[in-house]
Each structure stands twice: as C-alpha cells, then as structure tokens.
Design a protein around this motif. Structure first.
Motif, PDB file in Angstrom:
ATOM      1  N   GLY A 117      21.207  16.520   3.629  1.00 27.18           N
ATOM      2  CA  GLY A 117      20.538  16.546   4.921  1.00 27.18           C
ATOM      3  C   GLY A 117      21.459  16.340   6.108  1.00 27.18           C
ATOM      4  N   VAL A 118      22.764  16.298   5.874  1.00 31.14           N
ATOM      5  CA  VAL A 118      23.722  16.052   6.960  1.00 31.14           C
ATOM      6  C   VAL A 118      23.679  17.184   7.986  1.00 31.14           C
ATOM      7  N   ALA A 119      23.761  18.431   7.536  1.00 34.32           N
ATOM      8  CA  ALA A 119      23.776  19.572   8.469  1.00 34.32           C
ATOM      9  C   ALA A 119      22.481  19.618   9.276  1.00 34.32           C
ATOM     10  N   ARG A 120      21.367  19.424   8.626  1.00 33.73           N
ATOM     11  CA  ARG A 120      20.075  19.454   9.336  1.00 33.73           C
ATOM     12  C   ARG A 120      20.000  18.338  10.370  1.00 33.73           C
ATOM     13  N   SER A 121      20.459  17.162  10.015  1.00 39.01           N
ATOM     14  CA  SER A 121      20.452  16.035  10.958  1.00 39.01           C
ATOM     15  C   SER A 121      21.355  16.325  12.155  1.00 39.01           C
ATOM     16  N   MET A 122      22.547  16.848  11.884  1.00 39.43           N
ATOM     17  CA  MET A 122      23.466  17.153  12.986  1.00 39.43           C
ATOM     18  C   MET A 122      22.877  18.213  13.899  1.00 39.43           C
ATOM     19  N   LEU A 123      22.305  19.270  13.318  1.00 41.34           N
ATOM     20  CA  LEU A 123      21.736  20.340  14.131  1.00 41.34           C
ATOM     21  C   LEU A 123      20.546  19.829  14.944  1.00 41.34           C
ATOM     22  N   THR A 124      19.674  19.077  14.325  1.00 39.50           N
ATOM     23  CA  THR A 124      18.515  18.520  15.027  1.00 39.50           C
ATOM     24  C   THR A 124      18.950  17.670  16.215  1.00 39.50           C
ATOM     25  N   GLN A 125      20.002  16.885  16.046  1.00 32.39           N
ATOM     26  CA  GLN A 125      20.481  16.027  17.135  1.00 32.39           C
ATOM     27  C   GLN A 125      21.246  16.791  18.204  1.00 32.39           C
TER      28      GLN A 125
END
Length: 156
Positions: A91-99
């Motif tokens: 979930g790292v990429a999704r978290s970074m993109l969301t932020q």
C-alpha cells in the motif's frame, strides 16, 4: 538502508539527481532549487520530490511535476513514483499517491496525468484505485525497445 540502492533503477533513478558523493543535505538543497525551477536541465520542469517512509526507512519516492512539457505530456505525466521492490504490495504507492493529489491541487492543477507500462499491473491498479481514468495506450521507444504505455488522468 544504503543510499546507493537509490541509483540502481533501470529507467528512472529512485532519487533523481542524487549522486553517492553528494551529502544528503546538499541533495535536499538541490531538490529545493529544482522545485523552484532552478538547476534544471532544459528537458525538465519544476517538480517536487517526496519520500515514502516505513518508520525511519525510505521505501518509496514520488515526483510531482508542476506542469507538463512535450516530453511529460506524452510519457511521465505530472506524477511518477517508485517503491523499492521489497516494500511493494504493502500500500506504499497508493498512500504516497493519495497524499500527493492535494499538493497537485494546491499547485492549481485541475487534473493530473500519470503513465505506466501496460504490463505494470501493480502500478495501473494503484492509479485506477486513486481515481485514474484511462485515456489511451501509446507505443513509445525506450532504451529497452518499444513499450506500450498507459496514460491516465485523475481529476482533482
């Protein structure tokens, strides 16, 4: 984590502009200048680099380009990201993109372009889960031969 690992990516360096001989503070100064549009090569546009962490370990990087030029309008887009292999599927990429999306909105962007290889299932699923709508697929020449790229837009 050894910082030298950042320079091993095939197509885009994990930490753009970083050189192992560069002190980390000097690297952060360089990123600050590039964010303001200074110290850029002619093919680049102003950009912000953010890092993803798990605890105190840098595990990902996301780049937010403040505008598009001809190069990034075709491939690369406004946002590009990379997660170190051993931290993928967490979930790292999704978290970074969301932020990062609110930062893009704060720059005055109404929508952002993201691109990825057609066979990069993990990347396009992240983009789609964050609201990406596929515009098209295009073939581009790369150092590794022709590649099919997906082009997505996310409305902000």
């Amino acid at each position: 984590m050894a910082v030298e690992r950042w320079t091993g990516a095939r197509s885009a360096p994990f930490a753009p502009g970083y050189e192992p001989t560069l002190a980390f503070g000097a690297y952060l100064d360089l990123l600050g200048a590039q964010e303001k549009g200074q110290a850029l090569s002619p093919s680049l546009v102003p950009f912000t680099v953010l890092f993803g962490f798990i605890g105190s370990i840098i595990v990902g990087r996301i780049t937010l380009r403040h505008r598009l030029n001809a190069r990034f309008d075709r491939v690369g887009g406004h946002i590009g990201y990379s997660v170190l292999p051993e931290y993928r599927k967490r979930g790292v990429a999704r978290s970074m993109l969301t932020q990062t999306l609110p930062r893009a909105r704060a720059l005055g962007l109404g929508r952002v372009l993201l691109t990825c290889d057609d066979d990069n299932i993990g990347s396009y699923k992240v983009i789609e889960r964050c609201g990406g709508v596929l515009e098209n697929k295009i073939e581009v020449d790369t150092d590794f031969g022709p590649r099919l790229k997906r082009r997505y837009w996310i409305a902000l």
